[in-house]
Design a protein around this motif. Structure first.
Motif, mmCIF file in Angstrom:
data_model
loop_
_atom_site.group_PDB
_atom_site.id
_atom_site.type_symbol
_atom_site.label_atom_id
_atom_site.label_comp_id
_atom_site.label_asym_id
_atom_site.label_seq_id
_atom_site.Cartn_x
_atom_site.Cartn_y
_atom_site.Cartn_z
ATOM 1 N N GLN A 72 0.832 -1.194 0.000
ATOM 2 C CA GLN A 72 0.000 0.000 0.000
ATOM 3 C C GLN A 72 0.868 1.246 0.000
ATOM 4 O OE1 GLN A 72 -2.450 -1.581 3.531
ATOM 5 N NE2 GLN A 72 -3.820 -0.084 2.587
ATOM 6 N N GLU A 79 -10.020 2.681 3.885
ATOM 7 C CA GLU A 79 -9.327 1.830 2.922
ATOM 8 C C GLU A 79 -7.921 2.325 2.602
ATOM 9 O OE1 GLU A 79 -10.149 -1.156 1.668
ATOM 10 O OE2 GLU A 79 -11.724 -1.019 3.184
ATOM 11 N N ASP A 85 -5.806 3.552 4.750
ATOM 12 C CA ASP A 85 -4.905 3.319 5.876
ATOM 13 C C ASP A 85 -4.180 1.985 5.716
ATOM 14 O OD1 ASP A 85 -5.339 5.480 8.087
ATOM 15 O OD2 ASP A 85 -7.354 4.990 7.350
ATOM 16 N N LYS A 91 -3.004 -1.586 6.289
ATOM 17 C CA LYS A 91 -3.524 -2.790 6.930
ATOM 18 C C LYS A 91 -2.320 -3.599 7.421
ATOM 19 C CE LYS A 91 -7.528 -1.391 5.414
ATOM 20 N NZ LYS A 91 -7.084 -0.302 4.529
ATOM 21 N N THR A 117 4.020 -7.355 7.898
ATOM 22 C CA THR A 117 3.991 -6.265 6.937
ATOM 23 C C THR A 117 5.069 -5.267 7.350
ATOM 24 O OG1 THR A 117 2.294 -5.193 8.287
ATOM 25 C CG2 THR A 117 1.550 -6.489 6.390
ATOM 26 N N HIS A 165 3.199 -5.886 1.668
ATOM 27 C CA HIS A 165 2.434 -7.049 2.106
ATOM 28 C C HIS A 165 3.380 -8.104 2.676
ATOM 29 C CE1 HIS A 165 -1.083 -5.393 0.368
ATOM 30 N NE2 HIS A 165 -0.866 -5.756 -0.888
#
Length: 212
Positions: free
Chosen positions: A77, A90, A92, A94, A126, A168
């Motif tokens: 992200q 969405e 932010d 994860k 992550t 990820h």
């Protein structure tokens, strides 16, 4: 077009190679290929230089593109500034931090140019990275679904100042890479033992020269 591939660190039938190291460790160099992130903009592609930098080598170039939420989505992200008081949503990050003790620190990296010789992934966490200074920097990545990273499944991104990234779990990454006049500091969120128990590394052949 010539395509470069990566060999697992523990190749079958080979002498036990050295574990891929952190930036200050060195490796034996034989028949090196140079993989270099170049430029900004354009498409993420691999090109082969007409000349060679040393006998028996060829220069492979992985062209960098400017990062955005869409093109980076397979790998993580993009975390950009948002207004104070905005609710969790969405955009932010994860995070997966439940398999150990989270560690947040400022990581100082020496100037290393825009080339790399190894690529790593962390399966349990992550990882969030962002520069604390006003310079752009670069990352080369491959999806967590990739078992053998190669020139065909890697992409390179330019990350501008003020933008952080979240990788990820399992995303292969080489970097942060930069070519500023001095060292750079990066905020880094991972686990306390990530670089001890979850440092999974591939090497490009033997070892790769890092060039600006």
């Amino acid at each position: 077009m010539m395509v470069g591939t990566l060999r697992p660190v523990a190749a079958e039938g080979a002498h036990a190679p050295r574990r891929c190291g952190r930036p200050r460790r060195t490796h034996l160099c034989t028949n090196r290929r140079l993989v270099k992130i170049v430029g900004r903009g354009g498409s993420a592609a691999v090109t082969v230089s007409a000349g060679s930098n040393m006998a028996g080598t060829s220069a492979l170039e992985l062209h960098a593109v400017d990062i955005d939420r869409e093109n980076f989505a397979p790998f993580g992200q993009v975390i950009s500034p948002q207004s104070d008081g905005e609710h969790f949503g969405e955009t932010d990050a994860k995070l997966v931090l439940d398999q150990g003790v989270p560690r947040f620190y400022i990581m100082r990296l020496e100037k290393r140019g825009l080339s790399f010789g190894t690529i790593v992934h962390h399966a349990k966490v992550t990882q969030c990275l962002g520069s604390t200074q006003g310079y752009a920097w670069y990352m080369a990545v491959a999806s967590s679904s990739v078992t053998t990273p190669s020139m065909e499944n890697m992409r390179a991104f330019r990350i501008p100042p003020g933008v952080f990234i979240k990788l990820h779990c399992g995303t292969w990454h080489a970097g942060p890479l930069f070519d500023t006049p001095q060292d750079m500091d990066f905020a880094n969120l991972e686990l306390s033992d990530t670089n001890v128990t979850d440092f999974n590394c591939f090497d490009f052949g033997e070892s790769i020269a890092i060039r600006p």
